[in-house]
Motif scaffolding. Structure first.
Motif, PDB file in Angstrom:
ATOM      1  N   LEU A 142       0.809  -1.206   0.000  1.00 28.72           N
ATOM      2  CA  LEU A 142       0.000   0.000   0.000  1.00 28.72           C
ATOM      3  C   LEU A 142       0.851   1.267   0.000  1.00 28.72           C
ATOM      4  N   THR A 143       0.444   2.214  -0.845  1.00 28.33           N
ATOM      5  CA  THR A 143       1.063   3.538  -0.847  1.00 28.33           C
ATOM      6  C   THR A 143       0.026   4.629  -0.613  1.00 28.33           C
ATOM      7  N   GLY A 144      -1.271   4.294  -0.684  1.00 31.34           N
ATOM      8  CA  GLY A 144      -2.297   5.310  -0.509  1.00 31.34           C
ATOM      9  C   GLY A 144      -3.686   4.726  -0.425  1.00 31.34           C
ATOM     10  N   GLU A 147      -7.716   7.130   3.014  1.00 32.00           N
ATOM     11  CA  GLU A 147      -8.912   7.922   3.328  1.00 32.00           C
ATOM     12  C   GLU A 147     -10.181   7.093   3.214  1.00 32.00           C
ATOM     13  N   HIS A 148     -10.160   6.047   2.397  1.00 29.47           N
ATOM     14  CA  HIS A 148     -11.340   5.195   2.253  1.00 29.47           C
ATOM     15  C   HIS A 148     -11.612   4.410   3.539  1.00 29.47           C
ATOM     16  N   ILE A 149     -10.567   4.118   4.285  1.00 29.94           N
ATOM     17  CA  ILE A 149     -10.736   3.464   5.584  1.00 29.94           C
ATOM     18  C   ILE A 149     -11.208   4.467   6.625  1.00 29.94           C
ATOM     19  N   LEU A 150     -10.552   5.606   6.666  1.00 31.82           N
ATOM     20  CA  LEU A 150     -10.819   6.577   7.729  1.00 31.82           C
ATOM     21  C   LEU A 150     -12.126   7.325   7.535  1.00 31.82           C
ATOM     22  N   ASN A 151     -12.675   7.290   6.327  1.00 31.97           N
ATOM     23  CA  ASN A 151     -13.982   7.911   6.092  1.00 31.97           C
ATOM     24  C   ASN A 151     -15.133   6.978   6.441  1.00 31.97           C
ATOM     25  N   SER A 152     -14.809   5.742   6.782  1.00 29.30           N
ATOM     26  CA  SER A 152     -15.832   4.757   7.135  1.00 29.30           C
ATOM     27  C   SER A 152     -16.476   5.118   8.469  1.00 29.30           C
ATOM     28  N   ASN A 153     -17.762   4.859   8.583  1.00 30.69           N
ATOM     29  CA  ASN A 153     -18.484   5.098   9.825  1.00 30.69           C
ATOM     30  C   ASN A 153     -18.499   3.888  10.749  1.00 30.69           C
ATOM     31  N   SER A 154     -17.913   2.769  10.287  1.00 31.24           N
ATOM     32  CA  SER A 154     -17.997   1.541  11.079  1.00 31.24           C
ATOM     33  C   SER A 154     -16.648   0.931  11.440  1.00 31.24           C
ATOM     34  N   ILE A 155     -15.603   1.177  10.651  1.00 26.69           N
ATOM     35  CA  ILE A 155     -14.307   0.526  10.877  1.00 26.69           C
ATOM     36  C   ILE A 155     -13.648   1.057  12.146  1.00 26.69           C
ATOM     37  N   PRO A 169      -3.408  10.139   6.461  1.00 24.08           N
ATOM     38  CA  PRO A 169      -4.238  11.324   6.748  1.00 24.08           C
ATOM     39  C   PRO A 169      -4.801  11.302   8.163  1.00 24.08           C
ATOM     40  N   PHE A 170      -3.913  11.542   9.129  1.00 26.62           N
ATOM     41  CA  PHE A 170      -4.315  11.488  10.535  1.00 26.62           C
ATOM     42  C   PHE A 170      -5.447  12.457  10.850  1.00 26.62           C
ATOM     43  N   HIS A 171      -5.528  13.545  10.088  1.00 31.08           N
ATOM     44  CA  HIS A 171      -6.554  14.556  10.369  1.00 31.08           C
ATOM     45  C   HIS A 171      -7.973  14.029  10.153  1.00 31.08           C
ATOM     46  N   LEU A 172      -8.096  12.913   9.444  1.00 36.68           N
ATOM     47  CA  LEU A 172      -9.419  12.344   9.194  1.00 36.68           C
ATOM     48  C   LEU A 172      -9.915  11.476  10.357  1.00 36.68           C
ATOM     49  N   ILE A 173      -9.026  11.137  11.277  1.00 31.56           N
ATOM     50  CA  ILE A 173      -9.414  10.271  12.388  1.00 31.56           C
ATOM     51  C   ILE A 173     -10.235  11.071  13.397  1.00 31.56           C
ATOM     52  N   GLN A 174     -11.453  10.631  13.643  1.00 28.03           N
ATOM     53  CA  GLN A 174     -12.337  11.291  14.587  1.00 28.03           C
ATOM     54  C   GLN A 174     -12.100  10.772  16.011  1.00 28.03           C
ATOM     55  N   ASP A 175     -12.486  11.550  17.001  1.00 29.92           N
ATOM     56  CA  ASP A 175     -12.343  11.126  18.388  1.00 29.92           C
ATOM     57  C   ASP A 175     -13.061   9.805  18.624  1.00 29.92           C
ATOM     58  N   HIS A 176     -12.364   8.885  19.267  1.00 28.06           N
ATOM     59  CA  HIS A 176     -12.908   7.559  19.629  1.00 28.06           C
ATOM     60  C   HIS A 176     -13.321   6.746  18.390  1.00 28.06           C
ATOM     61  N   GLN A 177     -12.744   7.067  17.240  1.00 29.98           N
ATOM     62  CA  GLN A 177     -13.105   6.337  16.018  1.00 29.98           C
ATOM     63  C   GLN A 177     -12.438   4.969  15.964  1.00 29.98           C
ATOM     64  N   LEU A 178     -11.153   4.909  16.307  1.00 25.99           N
ATOM     65  CA  LEU A 178     -10.387   3.675  16.147  1.00 25.99           C
ATOM     66  C   LEU A 178     -10.026   3.044  17.486  1.00 25.99           C
ATOM     67  N   GLU A 189       6.593   9.465   7.695  1.00 22.47           N
ATOM     68  CA  GLU A 189       7.566  10.465   8.115  1.00 22.47           C
ATOM     69  C   GLU A 189       7.093  11.318   9.276  1.00 22.47           C
ATOM     70  N   SER A 190       5.798  11.556   9.395  1.00 20.29           N
ATOM     71  CA  SER A 190       5.307  12.451  10.432  1.00 20.29           C
ATOM     72  C   SER A 190       4.079  11.861  11.116  1.00 20.29           C
ATOM     73  N   ILE A 191       4.179  11.694  12.429  1.00 23.78           N
ATOM     74  CA  ILE A 191       3.076  11.176  13.228  1.00 23.78           C
ATOM     75  C   ILE A 191       2.767  12.186  14.324  1.00 23.78           C
ATOM     76  N   PRO A 192       1.532  12.633  14.442  1.00 26.56           N
ATOM     77  CA  PRO A 192       1.183  13.623  15.468  1.00 26.56           C
ATOM     78  C   PRO A 192       1.533  13.135  16.877  1.00 26.56           C
ATOM     79  N   ASP A 193       1.911  14.062  17.731  1.00 24.65           N
ATOM     80  CA  ASP A 193       2.229  13.710  19.113  1.00 24.65           C
ATOM     81  C   ASP A 193       0.982  13.259  19.868  1.00 24.65           C
ATOM     82  N   ASP A 194      -0.136  13.881  19.558  1.00 24.54           N
ATOM     83  CA  ASP A 194      -1.382  13.563  20.248  1.00 24.54           C
ATOM     84  C   ASP A 194      -2.224  12.627  19.389  1.00 24.54           C
ATOM     85  N   MET A 195      -2.270  11.363  19.771  1.00 27.06           N
ATOM     86  CA  MET A 195      -3.063  10.364  19.048  1.00 27.06           C
ATOM     87  C   MET A 195      -4.099   9.768  19.985  1.00 27.06           C
TER      88      MET A 195
END
Length: 203
Positions: A142-144, A147-155, A169-178, A189-195
């Motif tokens: 996988l290279t991309g 967003e199809h995973i993170l836009n899911s309402n059930s995964i 695309p970490f910005h697509l992750i909603q609170d308590h989503q995963l 290369e870049s992972i947010p400090d607050d996950m």
């Protein structure tokens, strides 16, 4: 047609006698019946299918669990939509690159294991599987398409270990989503400090 007759046809199509077992899992091949004599679990992994999905398989109208690993499968037929009761599909260790649109027609699919195939992009159809909770793309290329995973309402459980990801695309992750996210053995290369939005994170 009774399920037992379908199993006999399936055995002939895969040239291997399938046995009834008390409990089907990733190690035990065969089929499992419920109290009504209906096949609910089936393991036909390593049956030398050479990329061929046996037609009798799609006549099992009460199937919940299917393990069809290591059969050199290069595609999934449109007739997969016939497995309307399936909740778990294990199609790891094959040669898949894409998924048919009919995957979204599986109303009860909760777990989909696609590890060790040939995916380079997450198929868009993943986001359209309405009840899918667990998706496993471990050991692909996988290279991309994440967003199809993170836009899911059930995964809620995502396994992406050992791919070729450089960003997510970490910005697509909603609170308590995963509940779980495994992105080990990638080149992100870049992972947010607050996950905090992810309960269990492997990096």
């Amino acid at each position: 047609m009774e399920d037992i007759q379908i199993i006999e046809d399936l055995s002939n199509q895969i040239n291997r006698k399938l046995k009834q077992v008390r409990k089907v899992n990733w190690l035990i091949k065969g089929y499992q019946l419920n109290d009504l004599g209906q096949v609910t679990h089936l393991n036909i992994a390593k049956c030398n299918l050479k990329g061929h999905w046996p037609p009798a398989l799609f006549k099992l109208k009460h199937l919940e669990f299917l393990d069809i690993q290591e059969n050199r499968l290069e595609s999934i037929p449109e007739s997969i939509s016939g497995l309307e009761t399936v909740t778990c599909l294990d199609i790891r260790n094959n040669e898949l690159k894409e998924l048919p649109g009919q995957m979204a027609e599986l109303p009860h699919l909760i777990k989909l294991y696609l590890g060790n195939n040939a995916f380079t992009v997450v198929p868009e159809i993943i986001g359209e599987c309405k009840r899918l909770e667990l998706i496993d793309f471990t050991d692909n290329m996988l290279t991309g398409g994440l967003e199809h995973i993170l836009n899911s309402n059930s995964i809620t459980n995502v396994y992406l270990r050992n791919n070729q990801l450089k960003e997510l695309p970490f910005h697509l992750i909603q609170d308590h989503q995963l509940k779980e996210l495994n992105i080990m053995e990638n080149a992100i290369e870049s992972i947010p400090d607050d996950m905090a939005a992810v309960e269990k994170l492997w990096i």
